[in-house]
Every structure is written in structure tokens, then in C-alpha cells.
Design a protein around this motif. Structure first.
Motif, mmCIF file in Angstrom:
data_model
loop_
_atom_site.group_PDB
_atom_site.id
_atom_site.type_symbol
_atom_site.label_atom_id
_atom_site.label_comp_id
_atom_site.label_asym_id
_atom_site.label_seq_id
_atom_site.Cartn_x
_atom_site.Cartn_y
_atom_site.Cartn_z
ATOM 1 N N ASN A 107 0.823 -1.212 0.000
ATOM 2 C CA ASN A 107 0.000 0.000 0.000
ATOM 3 C C ASN A 107 0.855 1.260 0.000
ATOM 4 O O ASN A 107 0.485 2.262 -0.623
ATOM 5 N N LEU A 108 1.984 1.229 0.692
ATOM 6 C CA LEU A 108 2.884 2.388 0.642
ATOM 7 C C LEU A 108 3.480 2.561 -0.749
ATOM 8 O O LEU A 108 3.612 3.685 -1.233
ATOM 9 N N ILE A 109 3.824 1.452 -1.398
ATOM 10 C CA ILE A 109 4.317 1.548 -2.775
ATOM 11 C C ILE A 109 3.268 2.226 -3.644
ATOM 12 O O ILE A 109 3.574 3.161 -4.395
ATOM 13 N N ALA A 110 2.028 1.777 -3.531
ATOM 14 C CA ALA A 110 0.947 2.401 -4.302
ATOM 15 C C ALA A 110 0.809 3.876 -3.925
ATOM 16 O O ALA A 110 0.578 4.730 -4.794
ATOM 17 N N GLY A 111 0.952 4.188 -2.646
ATOM 18 C CA GLY A 111 0.854 5.571 -2.194
ATOM 19 C C GLY A 111 1.944 6.446 -2.785
ATOM 20 O O GLY A 111 1.683 7.580 -3.207
ATOM 21 N N PHE A 112 3.165 5.940 -2.838
ATOM 22 C CA PHE A 112 4.263 6.736 -3.394
ATOM 23 C C PHE A 112 4.150 6.882 -4.911
ATOM 24 O O PHE A 112 4.495 7.927 -5.461
ATOM 25 N N VAL A 113 3.654 5.862 -5.587
ATOM 26 C CA VAL A 113 3.413 5.982 -7.032
ATOM 27 C C VAL A 113 2.291 6.998 -7.275
ATOM 28 O O VAL A 113 2.393 7.856 -8.166
ATOM 29 N N GLY A 114 1.234 6.917 -6.466
ATOM 30 C CA GLY A 114 0.153 7.896 -6.573
ATOM 31 C C GLY A 114 0.643 9.306 -6.284
ATOM 32 O O GLY A 114 0.246 10.272 -6.959
ATOM 33 N N LEU A 115 1.507 9.441 -5.285
ATOM 34 C CA LEU A 115 2.088 10.751 -4.969
ATOM 35 C C LEU A 115 2.868 11.293 -6.163
ATOM 36 O O LEU A 115 2.780 12.489 -6.470
ATOM 37 N N LEU A 116 3.593 10.424 -6.845
ATOM 38 C CA LEU A 116 4.346 10.869 -8.024
ATOM 39 C C LEU A 116 3.400 11.422 -9.090
ATOM 40 O O LEU A 116 3.702 12.424 -9.748
ATOM 41 N N LEU A 117 2.237 10.800 -9.233
ATOM 42 C CA LEU A 117 1.242 11.322 -10.187
ATOM 43 C C LEU A 117 0.722 12.686 -9.741
ATOM 44 O O LEU A 117 0.509 13.583 -10.572
ATOM 45 N N LEU A 118 0.520 12.853 -8.442
ATOM 46 C CA LEU A 118 0.106 14.166 -7.924
ATOM 47 C C LEU A 118 1.212 15.201 -8.124
ATOM 48 O O LEU A 118 0.938 16.350 -8.497
ATOM 49 N N ASP A 119 2.454 14.801 -7.857
ATOM 50 C CA ASP A 119 3.589 15.691 -8.108
ATOM 51 C C ASP A 119 3.567 16.172 -9.553
ATOM 52 O O ASP A 119 3.749 17.361 -9.826
ATOM 53 N N TRP A 120 3.367 15.224 -10.460
ATOM 54 C CA TRP A 120 3.336 15.568 -11.881
ATOM 55 C C TRP A 120 2.200 16.542 -12.178
ATOM 56 O O TRP A 120 2.380 17.505 -12.947
ATOM 57 N N GLN A 121 1.040 16.328 -11.587
ATOM 58 C CA GLN A 121 -0.099 17.218 -11.818
ATOM 59 C C GLN A 121 0.215 18.645 -11.360
ATOM 60 O O GLN A 121 -0.052 19.605 -12.077
ATOM 61 N N PHE A 122 0.766 18.791 -10.174
ATOM 62 C CA PHE A 122 1.123 20.116 -9.667
ATOM 63 C C PHE A 122 2.223 20.743 -10.528
ATOM 64 O O PHE A 122 2.196 21.939 -10.820
ATOM 65 N N TRP A 123 3.200 19.936 -10.939
ATOM 66 C CA TRP A 123 4.290 20.419 -11.785
ATOM 67 C C TRP A 123 3.760 20.865 -13.147
ATOM 68 O O TRP A 123 4.122 21.921 -13.649
ATOM 69 N N ARG A 124 2.873 20.054 -13.728
ATOM 70 C CA ARG A 124 2.286 20.365 -15.034
ATOM 71 C C ARG A 124 1.519 21.677 -15.004
ATOM 72 O O ARG A 124 1.490 22.423 -15.985
ATOM 73 N N GLN A 125 0.916 21.974 -13.868
ATOM 74 C CA GLN A 125 0.156 23.220 -13.725
ATOM 75 C C GLN A 125 1.050 24.414 -13.402
ATOM 76 O O GLN A 125 0.559 25.518 -13.213
ATOM 77 N N GLY A 126 2.351 24.189 -13.300
ATOM 78 C CA GLY A 126 3.282 25.273 -13.024
ATOM 79 C C GLY A 126 3.332 25.673 -11.556
ATOM 80 O O GLY A 126 3.837 26.746 -11.220
ATOM 81 N N LEU A 127 2.841 24.820 -10.673
ATOM 82 C CA LEU A 127 2.820 25.141 -9.247
ATOM 83 C C LEU A 127 4.057 24.629 -8.514
ATOM 84 O O LEU A 127 4.353 25.087 -7.410
ATOM 85 N N ALA A 128 4.754 23.687 -9.101
ATOM 86 C CA ALA A 128 5.986 23.144 -8.524
ATOM 87 C C ALA A 128 7.171 23.687 -9.325
ATOM 88 O O ALA A 128 7.011 24.096 -10.476
ATOM 89 N N PRO A 129 8.362 23.672 -8.743
ATOM 90 C CA PRO A 129 9.536 24.161 -9.469
ATOM 91 C C PRO A 129 9.808 23.343 -10.737
ATOM 92 O O PRO A 129 9.426 22.174 -10.822
ATOM 93 N N ALA A 130 10.488 23.943 -11.687
ATOM 94 C CA ALA A 130 10.778 23.284 -12.963
ATOM 95 C C ALA A 130 11.548 21.979 -12.773
ATOM 96 O O ALA A 130 11.349 21.029 -13.530
#
Length: 152
Positions: A107-130
Motif C-alpha cells: 500500500n505504501l508503494i501504491a501511495g508513493f506511485v500515486g504521490l508521483l502522479l500528484l507531483d506531476w499534476q502540480f508540476w504540469r500546472q506550473g505550481l511546482a519548481p521546474a
């Protein structure tokens, strides 16, 4: 000065330092005698999959706070969506890390993979650093490999 492709040195070093409990847990799982010796000195909670599970839940919760910070850079519905998404890793850690070491590790593995998708979403929207995704992919890959030692 950091180019968009370069991870700032301090962020990289601190991110790598944050991997220590995951790597230690994997090492004490793969080398049982080390795990037994360390358990006698520092306690069984700080070796093997147990240190990974506890620390993994802490890090998913920490990352919820990081995402919340990214959401503050947005306005309106985009901000609301960001705030909603930002609480998911902490809730995942809270609800999904029971049921034994193997299930919790999966479940933690799934959580960290899901977090990576969230990271990508925030990054794609320009909210995270380049440079954010370059760092997050590296750290997530190491975390997942370490957590796999508690599953396999």
C-alpha cells in the motif's frame, strides 16, 4: 543559480538524506544478521520493514504539506482542487498502512506511485519548481525499490 533542469544542491542532498530510513530498512531486511544485531541495540521498530512503514507514513504526510504549499500558488477552483489533492497522501498513509507488513508495504508503494502522479499534476500546472519531477522520480524510484524488499 539553478537552471530549470538542475535540482538545487540543497534540495538534492536533503532529499537523498531523507532516504536513509528506507535504505536502512531494506539493508536490515536483506541482511538478517544485521537486522537482528541492530534490533538488539536500537529496537525492532527501527529495522527491516517496520522502520520503512512508519517512516513511509510520515513522509506521505509530509508530502501532503508540500503539495498544500504548491496549491497556495493557485487561485479559485484550481486552488481548491489542489488543496483537495494535497490531503490524499496523508489520508492514504493513515488508512492503508495496517494489515501486516507485506500489505502495508504494498500500500505504501501504491501511495508513493500515486504521490508521483500528484507531483506531476502540480508540476504540469506550473505550481511546482521546474526541476521538481527530476527530483521526485529519483526519490520515488529509490523508495519503491526499498519498500519492495518488505514485499518480496
Amino acid at each position: 543559480m539553478t537552471s530549470p533542469q538542475n535540482i538545487p544542491r540543497s534540495a538534492l542532498l536533503l532529499g537523498l538524506a531523507g532516504l536513509v530510513p528506507f535504505v536502512w530498512g531494506a539493508l536490515t531486511t536483506l541482511v538478517p544478521t544485521l537486522g537482528l544485531q541492530a534490533s538488539g541495540v536500537i529496537g525492532s521498530r527501527f529495522v527491516g520493514p517496520y522502520v520503512q512503514l512508519y517512516y513511509g507514513a510520515v513522509i506521505l504526510s509530509f508530502m501532503s504539506g508540500v503539495l498544500w504549499g504548491f496549491a497556495t500558488k493557485a487561485d479559485g477552483a484550481k486552488a481548491t482542487g489542489g488543496y483537495i489533492l494535497s490531503v490524499l497522501p496523508a489520508l492514504w498513509a493513515f488508512f492503508m498502512t495496517g494489515g501486516g507488513a507485506v500489505a502495508a508495504s504494498m500500500n505504501l508503494i501504491a501511495g508513493f506511485v500515486g504521490l508521483l502522479l500528484l507531483d506531476w499534476q502540480f508540476w504540469r500546472q506550473g505550481l511546482a519548481p521546474a526541476w521538481w519531477m527530476k527530483l521526485r522520480v529519483l526519490l520515488t524510484a529509490i523508495v519503491v525499490l526499498c519498500l519492495l524488499t518488505g514485499v518480496l
